[in-house]
Design a protein around this motif. Structure first.
Motif, mmCIF file in Angstrom:
data_model
loop_
_atom_site.group_PDB
_atom_site.id
_atom_site.type_symbol
_atom_site.label_atom_id
_atom_site.label_comp_id
_atom_site.label_asym_id
_atom_site.label_seq_id
_atom_site.Cartn_x
_atom_site.Cartn_y
_atom_site.Cartn_z
ATOM 1 N N TYR A 16 0.898 -1.169 0.000
ATOM 2 C CA TYR A 16 0.000 0.000 0.000
ATOM 3 C C TYR A 16 0.927 1.206 0.000
ATOM 4 C CZ TYR A 16 -3.639 -3.154 1.828
ATOM 5 O OH TYR A 16 -4.529 -4.171 2.019
ATOM 6 N N VAL A 19 3.845 0.949 2.294
ATOM 7 C CA VAL A 19 3.761 -0.142 3.278
ATOM 8 C C VAL A 19 3.790 -1.509 2.591
ATOM 9 C CG1 VAL A 19 2.355 -1.132 5.131
ATOM 10 C CG2 VAL A 19 2.400 1.343 4.804
ATOM 11 N N ALA A 21 2.676 -4.711 3.043
ATOM 12 C CA ALA A 21 1.727 -5.341 3.973
ATOM 13 C C ALA A 21 1.788 -6.866 3.947
ATOM 14 C CB ALA A 21 0.309 -4.873 3.664
ATOM 15 N N ASP A 40 -1.011 -9.436 15.542
ATOM 16 C CA ASP A 40 -1.281 -8.092 16.019
ATOM 17 C C ASP A 40 -1.956 -7.243 14.960
ATOM 18 O OD1 ASP A 40 -0.946 -7.021 18.475
ATOM 19 O OD2 ASP A 40 1.258 -6.971 18.372
ATOM 20 N N ASN A 41 -2.474 -6.110 15.370
ATOM 21 C CA ASN A 41 -2.978 -5.138 14.407
ATOM 22 C C ASN A 41 -1.898 -4.805 13.408
ATOM 23 O OD1 ASN A 41 -5.596 -4.623 15.004
ATOM 24 N ND2 ASN A 41 -5.119 -3.043 16.538
ATOM 25 N N GLY A 42 -2.254 -4.809 12.122
ATOM 26 C CA GLY A 42 -1.280 -4.442 11.102
ATOM 27 C C GLY A 42 -0.442 -5.605 10.606
ATOM 28 N N ALA A 43 -0.716 -6.825 11.107
ATOM 29 C CA ALA A 43 0.092 -7.986 10.711
ATOM 30 C C ALA A 43 -0.133 -8.377 9.250
ATOM 31 C CB ALA A 43 -0.224 -9.170 11.621
ATOM 32 N N GLY A 44 -1.280 -7.995 8.692
ATOM 33 C CA GLY A 44 -1.567 -8.351 7.297
ATOM 34 C C GLY A 44 -2.687 -9.367 7.140
ATOM 35 N N LYS A 45 -3.353 -9.692 8.229
ATOM 36 C CA LYS A 45 -4.411 -10.705 8.185
ATOM 37 C C LYS A 45 -5.538 -10.293 7.237
ATOM 38 C CE LYS A 45 -5.307 -10.325 12.634
ATOM 39 N NZ LYS A 45 -4.465 -9.141 12.923
ATOM 40 N N SER A 46 -6.050 -9.075 7.429
ATOM 41 C CA SER A 46 -7.167 -8.630 6.578
ATOM 42 C C SER A 46 -6.722 -8.481 5.136
ATOM 43 C CB SER A 46 -7.747 -7.309 7.087
ATOM 44 O OG SER A 46 -8.342 -7.507 8.348
ATOM 45 N N THR A 47 -5.500 -8.016 4.937
ATOM 46 C CA THR A 47 -4.995 -7.883 3.566
ATOM 47 C C THR A 47 -5.013 -9.245 2.877
ATOM 48 O OG1 THR A 47 -3.626 -6.010 4.196
ATOM 49 C CG2 THR A 47 -3.014 -7.161 2.175
HETATM 50 N N1 LIG Z 1 -6.298 0.246 2.421
HETATM 51 C C1 LIG Z 1 -5.075 0.440 2.975
HETATM 52 N N2 LIG Z 1 -4.315 1.506 2.631
HETATM 53 C C2 LIG Z 1 -3.094 1.682 3.166
HETATM 54 N N3 LIG Z 1 -2.524 0.856 4.055
HETATM 55 C C3 LIG Z 1 -3.238 -0.215 4.436
HETATM 56 C C4 LIG Z 1 -4.547 -0.480 3.920
HETATM 57 N N4 LIG Z 1 -5.023 -1.628 4.482
HETATM 58 C C5 LIG Z 1 -4.050 -2.055 5.306
HETATM 59 N N5 LIG Z 1 -2.995 -1.216 5.288
HETATM 60 C C6 LIG Z 1 -1.725 -1.401 6.025
HETATM 61 O O1 LIG Z 1 -1.249 -2.696 5.757
HETATM 62 C C7 LIG Z 1 -0.762 -3.318 6.929
HETATM 63 C C8 LIG Z 1 -1.565 -4.585 7.195
HETATM 64 O O2 LIG Z 1 -2.892 -4.233 7.578
HETATM 65 P P1 LIG Z 1 -4.065 -5.304 7.759
HETATM 66 O O3 LIG Z 1 -4.005 -6.285 6.671
HETATM 67 O O4 LIG Z 1 -5.324 -4.547 7.947
HETATM 68 O O5 LIG Z 1 -3.625 -6.010 9.127
HETATM 69 P P2 LIG Z 1 -4.501 -6.798 10.225
HETATM 70 O O6 LIG Z 1 -5.799 -7.200 9.627
HETATM 71 O O7 LIG Z 1 -3.626 -7.955 10.582
HETATM 72 O O8 LIG Z 1 -4.665 -5.849 11.375
HETATM 73 C C9 LIG Z 1 -0.861 -2.275 8.024
HETATM 74 O O9 LIG Z 1 0.378 -1.608 8.099
HETATM 75 C C10 LIG Z 1 -1.940 -1.351 7.526
HETATM 76 O O10 LIG Z 1 -1.768 -0.055 8.038
#
Ligand SMILES: Nc1ncnc2c1ncn2[C@@H]1O[C@H](COP(=O)(O)OP(=O)(O)O)[C@@H](O)[C@H]1O
Ligand SMILES: [Mg+2]
Length: 244
Positions: A16, A19, A21, A40-47
């Motif tokens: 991103y 970043v 991710a 943890d938050n930001g680990a990349g799970k949702s990505t």
């Molecule tokens: N749409 C986005 N735009 C910019 N950065 C993003 C976006 N989505 C996630 N990130 C960044 O990517 C990294 C992984 O995020 P995310 O996948 O949401 O992690 P998790 O679900 O594990 O908390 C983080 O550093 C987050 O800030």
């Protein structure tokens, strides 16, 4: 039962802007297993799961579904491949009924006298009642508006929808956030029951106890990488905690 993966991801990368991710994530998900994805938050799970559900595309790497390389460009593609995702704030339309929400994007049509396809409301109501009963959710009427349901009941409708349309893979991204203890127990029960229904579950939660209560396998991510991947019986909350 075949043990070959239902979903495989190979060397996924996602950036991103600045970043990084996902840094080369490779994972297999087997039929009928419930995988707990923690980190943890930001680990990349949702990505990672957003790539599987068609909300994002990977910058590098491949996704295979049942051995075939696939391109998941949007949520429709994911649905067509049998991948359903239930989000923390799920994709229900609050001002529409349960029955209408069950069939969003897949509305059954019947022919009007003039030969024009019209919504088959009776079919939607009938099948909604069945689908909801199948996941052991008790709701008064398929005509109730989703906006009147509790968070847990909404998750229940989303799960009923996924089960009704025979998804092969059910992804739940932090589904227990903002739920009551009772509703959380219910979601954990749903995840446990997926196995019997031949559905692969990917359950994301920052609550280790929830994941350990219902998953067969634990995958932990930190800073865009997989740092642990073990059967639940071979690891512990402490071991996972120490890696995050
Ligand atoms: N749409 C986005 N735009 C910019 N950065 C993003 C976006 N989505 C996630 N990130 C960044 O990517 C990294 C992984 O995020 P995310 O996948 O949401 O992690 P998790 O679900 O594990 O908390 C983080 O550093 C987050 O800030
Ligand atoms: Mg997330």
């Amino acid at each position: 039962m075949s043990d070959s993966p239902i979903i495989s991801v190979h060397n996924l990368h996602k950036w991103y802007s600045g970043v990084h991710a996902l840094k080369g994530v490779s994972l297999d998900f087997k039929p009928n297993e419930a995988v707990g994805l923690v980190g943890d938050n930001g680990a990349g799970k949702s990505t990672l799961i957003n790539i599987l559900s068609g909300l994002h595309t990977a910058d590098e790497g491949d996704v295979y579904v049942e051995g075939e390389k696939v391109s998941i460009a949007n949520p429709r593609d994911a649905m067509d491949l049998g991948i359903e995702t239930i989000y923390q704030y799920n994709s229900m339309v609050p001002i529409m009924s349960i029955a209408r929400n069950m069939f969003i994007g897949r509305e059954p049509l019947k022919m009007s006298i003039g030969g024009i396809g019209i919504l088959d409301e009776a079919k939607m109501r009938e099948q909604s009642v069945e689908a909801i009963a199948d996941v052991d959710l008790h709701l008064r009427s398929p005509d109730a508006l989703v906006g009147e349901l509790s968070g847990g009941q909404r998750q229940g409708v989303a799960i009923a929808r996924a089960m009704h349309f025979r998804s092969k893979v059910m992804i739940l991204d932090e589904p227990t956030n903002h739920l009551s203890v009772k509703e959380t127990t219910k979601v954990i029960g749903f995840v446990k029951s997926l196995r019997e229904q031949n559905v692969t579950g990917i359950f994301i939660s920052h609550n280790m106890h929830h994941v350990f209560a219902c998953c067969d396998r634990i995958v932990a991510m930190a800073l865009g990488e997989v740092v642990l991947d073990k059967p639940v019986a071979e690891t512990s909350i402490d071991e996972v905690h120490d890696l995050l």
